[in-house]
Scaffold this motif. Structure first.
Motif, short mmCIF file in Angstrom:
data_model
loop_
_atom_site.label_atom_id
_atom_site.label_comp_id
_atom_site.label_asym_id
_atom_site.label_seq_id
_atom_site.Cartn_x
_atom_site.Cartn_y
_atom_site.Cartn_z
N ASP A 1 -11.05 -12.15 -4.29
CA ASP A 1 -11.55 -12.09 -5.67
C ASP A 1 -12.36 -13.32 -6.09
O ASP A 1 -11.83 -14.40 -6.28
N GLU B 1 -19.88 -10.36 -2.79
CA GLU B 1 -19.62 -9.26 -3.71
C GLU B 1 -20.91 -8.75 -4.36
O GLU B 1 -21.08 -7.54 -4.57
N SER C 1 -10.56 -6.17 -2.07
CA SER C 1 -10.18 -7.53 -2.41
C SER C 1 -8.69 -7.69 -2.14
O SER C 1 -7.86 -7.22 -2.92
N GLY D 1 -5.05 -9.63 -1.33
CA GLY D 1 -4.30 -10.85 -1.59
C GLY D 1 -4.25 -11.69 -0.32
O GLY D 1 -4.71 -11.27 0.74
N ILE E 1 -15.12 -2.64 -5.94
CA ILE E 1 -14.17 -3.60 -5.34
C ILE E 1 -12.78 -3.11 -5.66
O ILE E 1 -12.38 -3.06 -6.84
N HIS F 1 -8.89 -3.70 -5.55
CA HIS F 1 -7.93 -4.80 -5.40
C HIS F 1 -6.65 -4.31 -4.73
O HIS F 1 -6.04 -3.33 -5.18
N ASP G 1 -3.68 -6.44 -4.02
CA ASP G 1 -3.13 -7.79 -4.15
C ASP G 1 -1.80 -7.80 -4.89
O ASP G 1 -1.38 -8.83 -5.42
N HIS H 1 -4.36 -9.73 -9.74
CA HIS H 1 -5.62 -9.88 -10.49
C HIS H 1 -5.49 -9.43 -11.94
O HIS H 1 -6.32 -9.76 -12.78
#
Length: 252
Positions: free
Chosen positions: A143, A162, A183, A185, A240, A242, A244, A248
């Motif tokens: 990120d 990105e 994205s 972690g 994108i 995520h 994670d 985020h």
């Protein structure tokens, strides 16, 4: 199976702890045929790690900073598969000097940007002769909306990465090819170990991520990559995703 009959090019398989390795493993388990890339002295390592996959996977030479290798990529991959349905970009590098924001030289920064950002365009362009409508390009990012501790110019390179994804989505869309990023972690990979102070991410993530986070488990991110390579996201590009643990989404 999710990827039955698909033919994929996967970069960045260096250790069996890497996200790219788990992408290749899961892709084979889901019916895909996989070709790997490596270069120089790391080719022996990639070839050895490839033996841990469910099925044999050929390894072709690719240094993304080499115009010669990029020009030859389609031919080299074409020796093993007649087309590509997907390309996985799992490439990143920055010299140690790039991890000191105020002291970094342009030489260090330019290397980080070339290998970690521009290479997404370079790899995709090199693979395009083998790709057609319905294809998917998927890259891995960290990120880049924030100024992270210790990440410094690698964070800037990821921001460029990105942005590159969005421009690729624009230019590949008329060809029916998607471009998206996952994205992830922090995962304890070879690349992560090269970042000084990376343990700061590891310590914070597990306690703050709403779903928790295991830095030793690369499979959740790999599963997201497979989903984006599949036909289940036919109208998603420039995105994108995520993976994670929800980190985020929460503030300090």
């Amino acid at each position: 199976m999710l990827l039955e009959g698909k033919k994929l090019l996967v970069t960045g398989v260096l250790m069996d702890s890497s996200i790219a390795f788990h992408v290749a493993r899961l892709a084979q388990e889901e019916g895909a045929e996989v070709v790997l890339t490596s270069f120089g002295r790391t080719t022996k390592i990639t070839t050895a790690i490839a033996r841990r996959l469910p099925r044999p996977a050929p390894v072709v030479e690719l240094d993304v900073s080499s115009e010669e290798d990029l020009a030859a990529l389609a031919g080299r991959v074409g020796e093993h598969v007649d087309h590509l349905d997907g390309v996985v970009h799992s490439i990143g590098f920055a010299p140690q000097g790039a991890f000191s924001f105020m002291d970094a030289s342009w030489e260090d920064v330019s290397t980080a940007v070339q290998i970690s950002a521009f290479s997404l365009q370079a790899l995709t362009k090199a693979a395009l002769p083998l790709m057609s409508a319905g294809g998917s390009v998927v890259g891995l990012t960290f990120d880049a909306r924030y100024a992270w501790p210790v990440y410094d110019w690698m964070g800037v390179a990821k921001a460029a990465f990105e942005s590159t994804n969005r421009y690729l989505a624009r230019d590949l869309g008329p060809r029916g090819i998607r471009s998206n990023l996952v994205s992830a972690g922090p995962v304890r990979t070879t690349a992560a170990k090269s970042i000084p102070g990376f343990e700061q991410f590891e310590e914070a993530w597990g306690t703050r991520a709403p779903l928790g986070w295991d830095v030793k488990d690369a499979e959740p991110a790999a599963r997201a990559v497979l989903a984006l390579l599949s036909d289940w996201f036919p109208a998603t590009t420039g995105e994108i995703v995520h993976v994670d643990g929800g980190y985020h989404a929460v503030g300090a």
